[in-house]
Design a protein around this motif. Sequence first.
Motif, PDB file in Angstrom:
ATOM      1  N   THR A 210       4.649  -4.515 -11.530  1.00  0.00           N
ATOM      2  CA  THR A 210       5.853  -3.664 -11.575  1.00  0.00           C
ATOM      3  C   THR A 210       7.119  -4.512 -11.761  1.00  0.00           C
TER       4      THR A 210
ATOM      5  N   ARG B 213      12.806  -4.033  -0.360  1.00  0.00           N
ATOM      6  CA  ARG B 213      12.376  -5.423  -0.157  1.00  0.00           C
ATOM      7  C   ARG B 213      10.869  -5.510   0.104  1.00  0.00           C
ATOM      8  N   SER B 214      10.099  -4.645  -0.546  1.00  0.00           N
ATOM      9  CA  SER B 214       8.647  -4.716  -0.322  1.00  0.00           C
ATOM     10  C   SER B 214       8.073  -5.968  -0.975  1.00  0.00           C
TER      11      SER B 214
ATOM     12  N   THR C 157      16.903  -0.941   4.564  1.00  0.00           N
ATOM     13  CA  THR C 157      17.402   0.081   5.493  1.00  0.00           C
ATOM     14  C   THR C 157      18.394  -0.469   6.520  1.00  0.00           C
TER      15      THR C 157
ATOM     16  N   ALA D 289      13.029   2.062  -3.514  1.00  0.00           N
ATOM     17  CA  ALA D 289      13.089   2.388  -2.085  1.00  0.00           C
ATOM     18  C   ALA D 289      12.086   3.465  -1.677  1.00  0.00           C
ATOM     19  N   GLY D 290      11.646   4.260  -2.637  1.00  0.00           N
ATOM     20  CA  GLY D 290      10.753   5.371  -2.289  1.00  0.00           C
ATOM     21  C   GLY D 290      11.481   6.472  -1.547  1.00  0.00           C
TER      22      GLY D 290
ATOM     23  N   VAL E 116      12.574   2.465 -10.117  1.00  0.00           N
ATOM     24  CA  VAL E 116      11.152   2.173  -9.873  1.00  0.00           C
ATOM     25  C   VAL E 116      10.503   3.307  -9.071  1.00  0.00           C
TER      26      VAL E 116
ATOM     27  N   ILE F 227       8.902   6.483  -7.333  1.00  0.00           N
ATOM     28  CA  ILE F 227       8.096   7.649  -7.741  1.00  0.00           C
ATOM     29  C   ILE F 227       7.899   8.488  -6.485  1.00  0.00           C
TER      30      ILE F 227
ATOM     31  N   THR G  78       4.350  -0.881 -15.852  1.00  0.00           N
ATOM     32  CA  THR G  78       3.457  -1.472 -14.848  1.00  0.00           C
ATOM     33  C   THR G  78       2.026  -1.530 -15.399  1.00  0.00           C
TER      34      THR G  78
HETATM   35  P1  NDP Z   1       7.937   0.397   0.382  1.00  0.00           P
HETATM   36  O1  NDP Z   1       7.960   1.641   1.183  1.00  0.00           O
HETATM   37  O2  NDP Z   1       6.923  -0.645   0.672  1.00  0.00           O
HETATM   38  O3  NDP Z   1       9.369  -0.299   0.460  1.00  0.00           O
HETATM   39  C1  NDP Z   1      10.535   0.452   0.341  1.00  0.00           C
HETATM   40  C2  NDP Z   1      11.711  -0.448   0.559  1.00  0.00           C
HETATM   41  O4  NDP Z   1      12.894   0.296   0.346  1.00  0.00           O
HETATM   42  C3  NDP Z   1      11.785  -1.031   1.960  1.00  0.00           C
HETATM   43  O5  NDP Z   1      12.202  -2.378   1.883  1.00  0.00           O
HETATM   44  C4  NDP Z   1      12.827  -0.161   2.655  1.00  0.00           C
HETATM   45  O6  NDP Z   1      13.587  -0.876   3.606  1.00  0.00           O
HETATM   46  C5  NDP Z   1      13.732   0.214   1.488  1.00  0.00           C
HETATM   47  N1  NDP Z   1      14.379   1.501   1.691  1.00  0.00           N
HETATM   48  C6  NDP Z   1      13.792   2.704   1.896  1.00  0.00           C
HETATM   49  N2  NDP Z   1      14.718   3.664   2.048  1.00  0.00           N
HETATM   50  C7  NDP Z   1      15.915   3.052   1.945  1.00  0.00           C
HETATM   51  C8  NDP Z   1      17.260   3.500   2.053  1.00  0.00           C
HETATM   52  N3  NDP Z   1      17.550   4.781   2.275  1.00  0.00           N
HETATM   53  N4  NDP Z   1      18.244   2.592   1.915  1.00  0.00           N
HETATM   54  C9  NDP Z   1      17.968   1.284   1.688  1.00  0.00           C
HETATM   55  N5  NDP Z   1      16.717   0.794   1.578  1.00  0.00           N
HETATM   56  C10 NDP Z   1      15.707   1.672   1.713  1.00  0.00           C
HETATM   57  O7  NDP Z   1       7.848   0.884  -1.129  1.00  0.00           O
HETATM   58  P2  NDP Z   1       7.352   0.127  -2.483  1.00  0.00           P
HETATM   59  O8  NDP Z   1       8.190  -1.072  -2.736  1.00  0.00           O
HETATM   60  O9  NDP Z   1       5.896  -0.001  -2.466  1.00  0.00           O
HETATM   61  O10 NDP Z   1       7.706   1.267  -3.552  1.00  0.00           O
HETATM   62  C11 NDP Z   1       9.024   1.711  -3.699  1.00  0.00           C
HETATM   63  C12 NDP Z   1       9.027   2.899  -4.645  1.00  0.00           C
HETATM   64  O11 NDP Z   1       8.551   2.484  -5.904  1.00  0.00           O
HETATM   65  C13 NDP Z   1       8.083   4.034  -4.203  1.00  0.00           C
HETATM   66  O12 NDP Z   1       8.663   5.264  -4.614  1.00  0.00           O
HETATM   67  C14 NDP Z   1       6.820   3.791  -4.999  1.00  0.00           C
HETATM   68  O13 NDP Z   1       6.078   4.957  -5.242  1.00  0.00           O
HETATM   69  C15 NDP Z   1       7.406   3.240  -6.286  1.00  0.00           C
HETATM   70  N6  NDP Z   1       6.523   2.370  -7.029  1.00  0.00           N
HETATM   71  C16 NDP Z   1       6.464   2.571  -8.365  1.00  0.00           C
HETATM   72  C17 NDP Z   1       5.678   1.769  -9.144  1.00  0.00           C
HETATM   73  C18 NDP Z   1       5.675   2.001 -10.602  1.00  0.00           C
HETATM   74  O14 NDP Z   1       4.773   1.555 -11.275  1.00  0.00           O
HETATM   75  N7  NDP Z   1       6.706   2.664 -11.146  1.00  0.00           N
HETATM   76  C19 NDP Z   1       4.847   0.719  -8.572  1.00  0.00           C
HETATM   77  C20 NDP Z   1       5.066   0.508  -7.159  1.00  0.00           C
HETATM   78  C21 NDP Z   1       5.860   1.340  -6.419  1.00  0.00           C
HETATM   79  P3  NDP Z   1      12.927  -1.522   4.951  1.00  0.00           P
HETATM   80  O15 NDP Z   1      12.217  -2.768   4.484  1.00  0.00           O
HETATM   81  O16 NDP Z   1      14.094  -1.815   5.792  1.00  0.00           O
HETATM   82  O17 NDP Z   1      11.986  -0.486   5.465  1.00  0.00           O
END
Ligand code: NDP
Length: 194
Positions: free
Chosen positions: A47, A72-73, A100, A119-120, A139, A141, A175
């Motif tokens: 990704t 920050r995943s 967050t 961020a999801g 990014v 979904i 991706t």
């Molecule tokens: P994770 O849930 O593992 O990580 C989300 C990150 O976003 C965390 O670091 C979290 O912070 C932060 N976050 C969540 N809400 C907020 C907010 N309101 N303000 C600031 N930061 C926020 O998710 P992924 O990285 O795995 O995936 C993110 C998104 O991308 C999802 O929707 C997923 O479905 C999508 N995705 C899409 C792909 C594609 O091929 N298009 C592939 C992989 C993912 P904290 O660390 O503090 O919790």
Amino acid sequence: MVQLPLPKHIDERELLYRINPEKDVDGFHPYNLGRLMIGDPVFLPCTPWGVQELLVRYQIEVSRKNVVIVGRSNIVGKPLAMMLVQKAKGANATVTICHTATPNLSQYTRMADILIAAAGSPRMITGDMVHDGVVVIDVGINKVDDHLVGDVDFESVVPHASYITPVPGGVGPMTIAMLMVNTVKSAERFVSSQ
Ligand code: NDP
């Protein structure tokens, strides 16, 4: 390949560590993430690589730009930040990672020349959080009322954006494309090692 997320009773980290780094086409093994970090990658995570490739293919300059990543995943935000901060072609940006615990998120998103939302959290990036001319890569979904939406509120952000990716149809297909590239590369490395 390990399809994430895993059921809760399986330790994700433990499983990922067991993958042979030479077959790690997702680029999640610590060996490959370490190689990415020192600027000598073997298999890049798909990704983040897809996001970088989008920028390269659309000839969007990244060098000297402010890139802000929300998320920050280990599979998106962190590796993408590492890729875009490298002193290399398609990179060389000043990168900020938000999460967050970032107070006043829009203070950072408004500084972005390139804003990447991972961020999801459905439609959390709104028009008042960006500056005019911003490049927006979504990014996220998220399933809302039986259809997919990104982390960006497309309608309110689009008037401000010079480029913006749709959801679905933007980063997702990239991706998959990068996963195919890694898979072919892994096979070729295997053949040439025989
Ligand atoms: P994770 O849930 O593992 O990580 C989300 C990150 O976003 C965390 O670091 C979290 O912070 C932060 N976050 C969540 N809400 C907020 C907010 N309101 N303000 C600031 N930061 C926020 O998710 P992924 O990285 O795995 O995936 C993110 C998104 O991308 C999802 O929707 C997923 O479905 C999508 N995705 C899409 C792909 C594609 O091929 N298009 C592939 C992989 C993912 P904290 O660390 O503090 O919790």
